[in-house]
Design a protein around this motif. Structure first.
Motif, PDB file in Angstrom:
ATOM      1  N   LYS A  46       1.122  -1.317   0.335  1.00 39.48           N
ATOM      2  CA  LYS A  46       0.331   0.366   0.296  1.00 39.48           C
ATOM      3  C   LYS A  46       0.632   1.255   0.431  1.00 39.48           C
ATOM      4  O   LYS A  46       2.224   1.455   0.162  1.00 39.48           O
ATOM      5  CB  LYS A  46      -0.964   0.204   1.316  1.00 39.48           C
ATOM      6  CG  LYS A  46       0.470   0.006   2.326  1.00 39.48           C
ATOM      7  CD  LYS A  46      -0.854  -0.180   3.274  1.00 39.48           C
ATOM      8  CE  LYS A  46      -1.921  -1.191   4.138  1.00 39.48           C
ATOM      9  NZ  LYS A  46      -1.221  -2.745   4.696  1.00 39.48           N
ATOM     10  N   ALA A  80       1.863   5.081   1.527  1.00 38.76           N
ATOM     11  CA  ALA A  80       1.450   6.091   3.005  1.00 38.76           C
ATOM     12  C   ALA A  80       0.508   7.319   2.272  1.00 38.76           C
ATOM     13  O   ALA A  80       1.169   7.630   0.996  1.00 38.76           O
ATOM     14  CB  ALA A  80       2.717   6.964   3.210  1.00 38.76           C
ATOM     15  N   PRO A  81      -0.551   7.692   2.437  1.00 40.72           N
ATOM     16  CA  PRO A  81      -0.679   8.667   2.506  1.00 40.72           C
ATOM     17  C   PRO A  81      -0.553   9.861   1.940  1.00 40.72           C
ATOM     18  O   PRO A  81      -0.869  10.460   0.816  1.00 40.72           O
ATOM     19  CB  PRO A  81      -1.623   9.428   3.402  1.00 40.72           C
ATOM     20  CG  PRO A  81      -1.666   8.599   4.562  1.00 40.72           C
ATOM     21  CD  PRO A  81      -0.407   7.152   4.213  1.00 40.72           C
ATOM     22  N   GLU A  82       1.124  10.314   2.435  1.00 42.88           N
ATOM     23  CA  GLU A  82       1.648  11.427   1.103  1.00 42.88           C
ATOM     24  C   GLU A  82       2.254  10.685   0.774  1.00 42.88           C
ATOM     25  O   GLU A  82       3.468  12.051   0.638  1.00 42.88           O
ATOM     26  CB  GLU A  82       2.040  12.293   2.425  1.00 42.88           C
ATOM     27  CG  GLU A  82       3.299  11.460   3.188  1.00 42.88           C
ATOM     28  CD  GLU A  82       2.647  10.846   4.524  1.00 42.88           C
ATOM     29  OE1 GLU A  82       4.203  10.141   5.748  1.00 42.88           O
ATOM     30  OE2 GLU A  82       2.106  10.730   4.553  1.00 42.88           O
ATOM     31  N   SER A  83       2.192  10.020   0.368  1.00 41.01           N
ATOM     32  CA  SER A  83       3.692   9.254  -0.919  1.00 41.01           C
ATOM     33  C   SER A  83       3.791  10.356  -2.019  1.00 41.01           C
ATOM     34  O   SER A  83       1.985  10.774  -2.536  1.00 41.01           O
ATOM     35  CB  SER A  83       2.759   8.086  -1.490  1.00 41.01           C
ATOM     36  OG  SER A  83       4.110   7.317  -1.950  1.00 41.01           O
ATOM     37  N   GLU A 118      10.527   7.552   0.740  1.00 38.48           N
ATOM     38  CA  GLU A 118       9.023   6.569   0.330  1.00 38.48           C
ATOM     39  C   GLU A 118       8.393   5.221   1.300  1.00 38.48           C
ATOM     40  O   GLU A 118       8.162   5.259   2.033  1.00 38.48           O
ATOM     41  CB  GLU A 118       9.054   5.599  -0.722  1.00 38.48           C
ATOM     42  CG  GLU A 118       7.858   7.011  -1.872  1.00 38.48           C
ATOM     43  CD  GLU A 118       6.889   7.697  -1.219  1.00 38.48           C
ATOM     44  OE1 GLU A 118       6.167   6.287  -1.032  1.00 38.48           O
ATOM     45  OE2 GLU A 118       7.150   8.491  -1.808  1.00 38.48           O
ATOM     46  N   ARG A 152       8.148   6.959   4.855  1.00 39.50           N
ATOM     47  CA  ARG A 152       6.802   7.341   5.045  1.00 39.50           C
ATOM     48  C   ARG A 152       5.982   6.422   5.525  1.00 39.50           C
ATOM     49  O   ARG A 152       5.047   5.746   5.974  1.00 39.50           O
ATOM     50  CB  ARG A 152       6.516   8.339   3.828  1.00 39.50           C
ATOM     51  CG  ARG A 152       6.840   9.430   4.205  1.00 39.50           C
ATOM     52  CD  ARG A 152       6.545   9.940   2.643  1.00 39.50           C
ATOM     53  NE  ARG A 152       7.353   9.656   1.241  1.00 39.50           N
ATOM     54  CZ  ARG A 152       7.935  10.616   1.012  1.00 39.50           C
ATOM     55  NH1 ARG A 152       9.059  11.866   1.586  1.00 39.50           N
ATOM     56  NH2 ARG A 152       8.439  10.487  -0.314  1.00 39.50           N
ATOM     57  N   PHE A 153       6.095   5.347   5.085  1.00 37.08           N
ATOM     58  CA  PHE A 153       5.911   3.719   4.819  1.00 37.08           C
ATOM     59  C   PHE A 153       5.477   3.685   6.611  1.00 37.08           C
ATOM     60  O   PHE A 153       4.621   2.857   6.959  1.00 37.08           O
ATOM     61  CB  PHE A 153       5.628   2.867   4.156  1.00 37.08           C
ATOM     62  CG  PHE A 153       4.983   1.551   3.662  1.00 37.08           C
ATOM     63  CD1 PHE A 153       4.129   1.368   3.106  1.00 37.08           C
ATOM     64  CD2 PHE A 153       5.182   0.184   5.208  1.00 37.08           C
ATOM     65  CE1 PHE A 153       3.436  -0.107   3.139  1.00 37.08           C
ATOM     66  CE2 PHE A 153       4.624  -0.594   5.071  1.00 37.08           C
ATOM     67  CZ  PHE A 153       3.700  -0.823   4.438  1.00 37.08           C
ATOM     68  N   HIS A 154       6.755   3.126   7.158  1.00 36.82           N
ATOM     69  CA  HIS A 154       7.804   2.569   8.346  1.00 36.82           C
ATOM     70  C   HIS A 154       6.507   3.608   9.466  1.00 36.82           C
ATOM     71  O   HIS A 154       5.956   3.188  10.025  1.00 36.82           O
ATOM     72  CB  HIS A 154       9.093   3.246   8.750  1.00 36.82           C
ATOM     73  CG  HIS A 154       9.399   1.918   7.523  1.00 36.82           C
ATOM     74  ND1 HIS A 154      10.756   2.023   7.253  1.00 36.82           N
ATOM     75  CD2 HIS A 154       9.597   0.097   7.514  1.00 36.82           C
ATOM     76  CE1 HIS A 154      11.536   0.802   6.543  1.00 36.82           C
ATOM     77  NE2 HIS A 154       9.925   0.286   6.398  1.00 36.82           N
ATOM     78  N   ARG A 155       5.980   4.881   9.089  1.00 37.50           N
ATOM     79  CA  ARG A 155       6.217   5.917   9.960  1.00 37.50           C
ATOM     80  C   ARG A 155       4.199   5.419   9.887  1.00 37.50           C
ATOM     81  O   ARG A 155       3.599   5.722  11.432  1.00 37.50           O
ATOM     82  CB  ARG A 155       6.444   7.107   9.797  1.00 37.50           C
ATOM     83  CG  ARG A 155       7.190   7.962   9.919  1.00 37.50           C
ATOM     84  CD  ARG A 155       7.416   9.135   9.613  1.00 37.50           C
ATOM     85  NE  ARG A 155       7.235   9.541   8.312  1.00 37.50           N
ATOM     86  CZ  ARG A 155       8.386  10.115   7.461  1.00 37.50           C
ATOM     87  NH1 ARG A 155       9.118   9.768   7.692  1.00 37.50           N
ATOM     88  NH2 ARG A 155       7.682  10.541   6.828  1.00 37.50           N
ATOM     89  N   THR A 156       3.686   5.111   9.247  1.00 36.36           N
ATOM     90  CA  THR A 156       2.166   5.295   8.959  1.00 36.36           C
ATOM     91  C   THR A 156       2.046   3.746   9.711  1.00 36.36           C
ATOM     92  O   THR A 156       0.783   3.081   9.956  1.00 36.36           O
ATOM     93  CB  THR A 156       2.113   5.735   7.571  1.00 36.36           C
ATOM     94  OG1 THR A 156       2.309   7.111   6.893  1.00 36.36           O
ATOM     95  CG2 THR A 156       0.353   5.323   7.296  1.00 36.36           C
ATOM     96  N   TYR A 157       2.812   2.904   8.771  1.00 34.73           N
ATOM     97  CA  TYR A 157       1.664   1.252   8.554  1.00 34.73           C
ATOM     98  C   TYR A 157       3.403   0.256   9.831  1.00 34.73           C
ATOM     99  O   TYR A 157       2.350  -0.702   9.831  1.00 34.73           O
ATOM    100  CB  TYR A 157       1.956   0.718   7.418  1.00 34.73           C
ATOM    101  CG  TYR A 157       0.313   1.719   6.505  1.00 34.73           C
ATOM    102  CD1 TYR A 157      -0.482   1.598   7.257  1.00 34.73           C
ATOM    103  CD2 TYR A 157       1.919   2.081   5.472  1.00 34.73           C
ATOM    104  CE1 TYR A 157      -1.160   2.761   6.108  1.00 34.73           C
ATOM    105  CE2 TYR A 157       0.789   3.258   4.344  1.00 34.73           C
ATOM    106  CZ  TYR A 157      -0.799   2.753   4.924  1.00 34.73           C
ATOM    107  OH  TYR A 157      -1.076   3.605   4.353  1.00 34.73           O
TER     108      TYR A 157
END
Length: 493
Positions: free
Chosen positions: A410, A412-415, A434, A437-442
């Motif tokens: 998936k 991240a929203p700010e991708s 990228e 951002r993924f790690h911070r979100t998911y």
């Protein structure tokens, strides 16, 4: 006694085209004199001025100023010439009926002017409800001509059912195509050659282009494609809500559905509407793609993914050659096979290019600006990337110059990857940003970054895809000469 003369052999050279210049010039002067007959009188000029002033006040004011034949002649004259010193006059049913009441049959001059206005302004001459009334009037007036009459009006009278119709331009286009006649030849036969810039003939040409597009072999080069890419053609209004370009785009996209689009057909779409992978607020998107429907937008995005991949691979290959590094050249072939395999498996939904300064310069040297798809810029002299959406389940980023392949289940929203409002990024934002951002979100699971160690990276990506619902056979994305080693090491899937 019969006198026999010996025949004399001689030949005459062909007349040079310039020998007829004097005749043509004389014909033009005669036509100008005939067309301006009576227009120099003070009374006629005053009448034109009065009706011109009335035009800005609307229908009632015009009606109040047409009560005799000279006013009808002045009105038809004003209709047939550009409105320079007065408001454009729009005919209505009441005005048309008044013209017929005052003078029927009309003078040949008034009728010729009215016919000329019909061709030059066509659907811009009369309110929609009045067009049929105007057509009926013109046909009735043409029927009153003497049988021995000659010239343009006579030709129009004999072809009135073809020419004078709400669908007249389409009828002309259909006739030219049905009888395999060049459109300009047909115009000449019908005494329309002096009306080349008219709305009527412009629509006829556009209708001819559209009909031709509907019948030429699918996905083959054709001269009509260069015609429809001219701005003056595709920006011509087709009806109240669409331009000719909308009709062209619909035909090209719909006829190419289910196949790999031809380069010339794809370039025609790009020349007219540009790349749909831009913000939906963008002018081009609003003008073209918003009216074509999501299915056509999706088809174009799919075709552009194939083009994006071709461009990216050419950049990757050239980068490897320019670097002189054997490792880069060695890694190119398996990466090319893997990405082309994904494309042929039909799993790529969308793509996006991120191009370095080097890549941008490389492509601009080889392609016209209007033939290139949309792309984002990378603030890097060398590194370029491509983003691939795999069946809306897996999202992959591949890059040049030691860029580890990255894959996500998936975004991240700010991708930045699918965000068309962002048209410039840094190398770091895609190389590491990228993933962060993924790690911070998911969290840590659901993404992968893998260096290009041969066979290991392919297996890692294939297993990641499989675990996220995308099954790709290894034989489709791994080179034949490496496939046996792959099976021995990882088995087959």
């Amino acid at each position: 006694m019969t006198l026999k003369l010996r025949s004399i052999e001689f030949s005459l050279p062909d007349w040079p085209d310039k020998a007829f210049n004097g005749i043509r010039e004389a014909e033009k002067r005669l036509a100008d004199i005939a067309g301006s007959a009576g227009k120099g009188s003070t009374r006629f000029q005053d009448t034109c001025s009065r009706i011109g002033r009335a035009a800005s006040q609307g229908e009632s004011a015009i009606l109040a100023n047409i009560n005799d034949p000279i006013e009808i002649r002045a009105l038809t004259y004003l209709l047939s010439v550009p409105a320079e010193n007065h408001a454009p006059i729009m005919l209505t049913e009441r005005i048309i009926k008044r013209m017929e009441e005052i003078k029927s049959p009309m003078s040949r001059l008034s009728l010729m002017q009215l016919v000329r206005a019909f061709f030059f302004r066509f659907d811009n001459l009369v309110s929609p409800l009045g067009l049929q009334t105007l057509i009926a009037l013109i046909k009735d007036q043409l029927r009153t001509l003497n049988r021995g009459a000659q010239g343009g009006l006579s030709t129009y009278a004999s072809s009135s059912s073809l020419l004078f119709s709400e669908t007249g331009p389409a009828k002309l286009a259909e006739k030219a195509q049905r009888e395999a006649i060049d459109l300009d030849v047909l115009f000449k036969r019908l005494s329309l050659t002096g009306l080349g810039e008219s709305r009527y003939l412009t629509l006829a040409r556009c209708q001819y282009y559209l009909r031709t597009l509907e019948t030429i072999p699918i996905n083959q080069s054709h001269s009509i494609l260069s015609e429809i890419c001219k701005k003056e053609v595709f920006t011509t209004p087709l009806d109240e809500s669409r331009l000719v370009g909308h009709g062209v785009l619909e035909i090209i996209i719909d006829r190419s559905k289910g196949s790999v689009i031809h380069t010339d057909w794809r370039n025609a779409i790009l020349a007219i509407a540009g790349d749909p992978r831009v913000p939906k607020s963008a002018e081009n998107y609003q003008r073209w793609w918003s009216l074509l429907g999501e299915e056509r937008v999706a088809l174009m995005r799919g075709w552009l993914s194939r083009f994006d991949l071709k461009l990216f691979l050419s950049i990757l290959e050239q980068s490897a050659k320019d670097s002189g590094e054997r490792d880069m050249e060695r890694m190119f072939a398996p990466r090319k096979k893997f990405m082309e395999g994904l494309l042929e498996e039909g799993v790529i939904v969308e793509s996006r290019l991120f191009l370095s300064t080097y890549a941008t310069r490389y492509l601009k040297q080889r392609y016209k600006k209007e033939d290139l798809p949309a792309y984002a810029r990378v603030r890097s002299s060398r590194t370029s990337m491509i983003y691939l959406n795999i069946k809306n389940k897996v999202y992959l980023v591949e890059g040049s110059h030691s860029f580890p392949i990255k894959i996500f289940n998936k975004l991240a929203p700010e991708s930045r990857l699918p965000n068309y409002n962002i048209d410039e990024v840094t190398d770091e934002q895609l190389r590491n940003g990228e993933m962060e951002r993924f790690h911070r979100t998911y969290g840590l699971n659901g993404c992968l970054s893998q260096t290009h160690r041969d066979l290991i990276w392919q297996n890692s990506v294939l297993q990641f895809m499989k675990s996220n619902g995308v099954l790709i056979r290894a034989a489709k994305v791994i080179r034949q000469e490496s496939y046996r080693a792959y099976k021995e090491k990882f088995g087959s899937n």
